[in-house]
Scaffold this active site. Structure first.
Site, mmCIF file in Angstrom:
data_model
loop_
_atom_site.group_PDB
_atom_site.id
_atom_site.type_symbol
_atom_site.label_atom_id
_atom_site.label_comp_id
_atom_site.label_asym_id
_atom_site.label_seq_id
_atom_site.Cartn_x
_atom_site.Cartn_y
_atom_site.Cartn_z
ATOM 1 C CE1 TYR A 133 -3.123 2.957 0.735
ATOM 2 C CE2 TYR A 133 -3.487 2.227 2.751
ATOM 3 C CZ TYR A 133 -3.640 3.193 2.046
ATOM 4 O OH TYR A 133 -4.591 3.837 1.992
ATOM 5 C CE LYS A 162 -6.155 2.001 -1.134
ATOM 6 N NZ LYS A 162 -6.829 1.943 0.332
#
Length: 292
Positions: A133, A162
């Site tokens: 992330y 992400k």
């Protein structure tokens, strides 16, 4: 397992300061009924930073139980403390999550070598699929494409990223440099469609808490080659995207769900209720979008 389409970064309902399990199960069920492709408990939007480890394990377990294998569950389990991230990942694994979402360690600003060592340790001590992330607006560190590619090549458990920079040039470089089959998910609701056009795979979304059908529908339309429908849904969501960030996430989206009658709007400090001026803007847009 492949991770593509719209994944909701689930809010966590609270009541009297505790996790509202019934409301959480109802929210998950509604998300699946509305066609969402996957669920992400215990992320930023889920206020995981305000929970104990035991509570995080409970929230993930409830999500996995309620999903019943119908959609994949990517559980937030990251930390800026590698040992803590390992322990949280083990909790997620025990709860039955399909993968974990691993934020790049924040505040201490590791070098690329430090990031690689962090993810190698995670893989060695709590092996399961990880989604890296990258959200520099929250962490103070931007994992550059070459760093993400290095981690993807050297840590097989890291199966995707992400990307929450909203920088399409950076997203393009990530897709170009990472191995074939590496999943790239948007962490920015405003730029999901252009990310898909670059070869990305989907989104971990805030706005899909309130419109799971629209976000999953846009991703599905793109995959089916119906660009006109995908564009229509993109522009239909944009006004909602704007009010979702009128104040710090997840304050607006949680307030919206309260206005929609999904559960009592309650936050844990240091988050506080939406200001009245922002609340008026949010309510007006929810009415304009036919959600209340």
């Amino acid at each position: 397992m492949t991770f593509q389409g719209a994944f909701t970064a689930l809010v966590t309902p609270f009541k009297d300061g505790e996790i509202d399990q019934d409301a959480y199960r109802e929210l998950i069920e509604w998300q699946i009924e509305q066609g969402i492709d996957g669920l992400v408990p215990c992320g930023t939007t889920g206020e995981a930073a305000t929970m104990t480890h035991e509570e995080q394990g409970e929230v993930i377990r409830i999500c996995v139980e309620q999903a019943k294998g119908r959609v994949p569950v990517i559980a937030g389990a990251g930390s800026n403390n590698t040992k803590e991230a390992v322990n949280l990942t083990k909790l997620a694994k025990q709860a039955g999550a399909d993968a974990t979402l691993q934020i790049t360690p924040y505040y201490n600003k590791p070098t690329p070598a430090g990031l690689l060592a962090h993810f190698k340790a995670l893989s060695e001590e709590a092996s399961m699929p990880f989604i890296l992330y990258n959200v520099p607006g929250r962490t103070g560190l931007n994992a550059l494409p070459e760093t993400i590619a290095m981690i993807a090549n050297e840590v097989p458990d890291v199966v995707g990223v992400k990307e929450a920079t909203a920088n399409l040039g950076q997203v393009s470089d990530v897709i170009e440099q990472c191995p074939e089959g590496f999943t790239v998910l948007s962490g920015d609701d405003f730029t999901v469609l252009p990310l898909l056009a670059l070869g990305g795979h989907g989104v971990i979304s805030v706005v899909s808490n309130i419109v799971p059908d629209l976000m999953s529908g846009m991703c599905a339309a793109y995959r089916a080659g119906d660009m006109k429908k995908a564009q229509e849904l993109h522009f239909k969501m944009q006004p909602l995207n704007r009010v979702m960030f009128v104040e710090t996430n997840p304050i607006p989206v949680k307030t919206a769900l309260g206005m929609m009658g999904k559960f009592e709007t309650s936050f844990r400090l240091p988050l506080v209720p939406l200001m009245e001026a922002s609340k008026a803007k949010l309510e007006a847009q929810l009415k304009a979008s036919g959600l209340i």
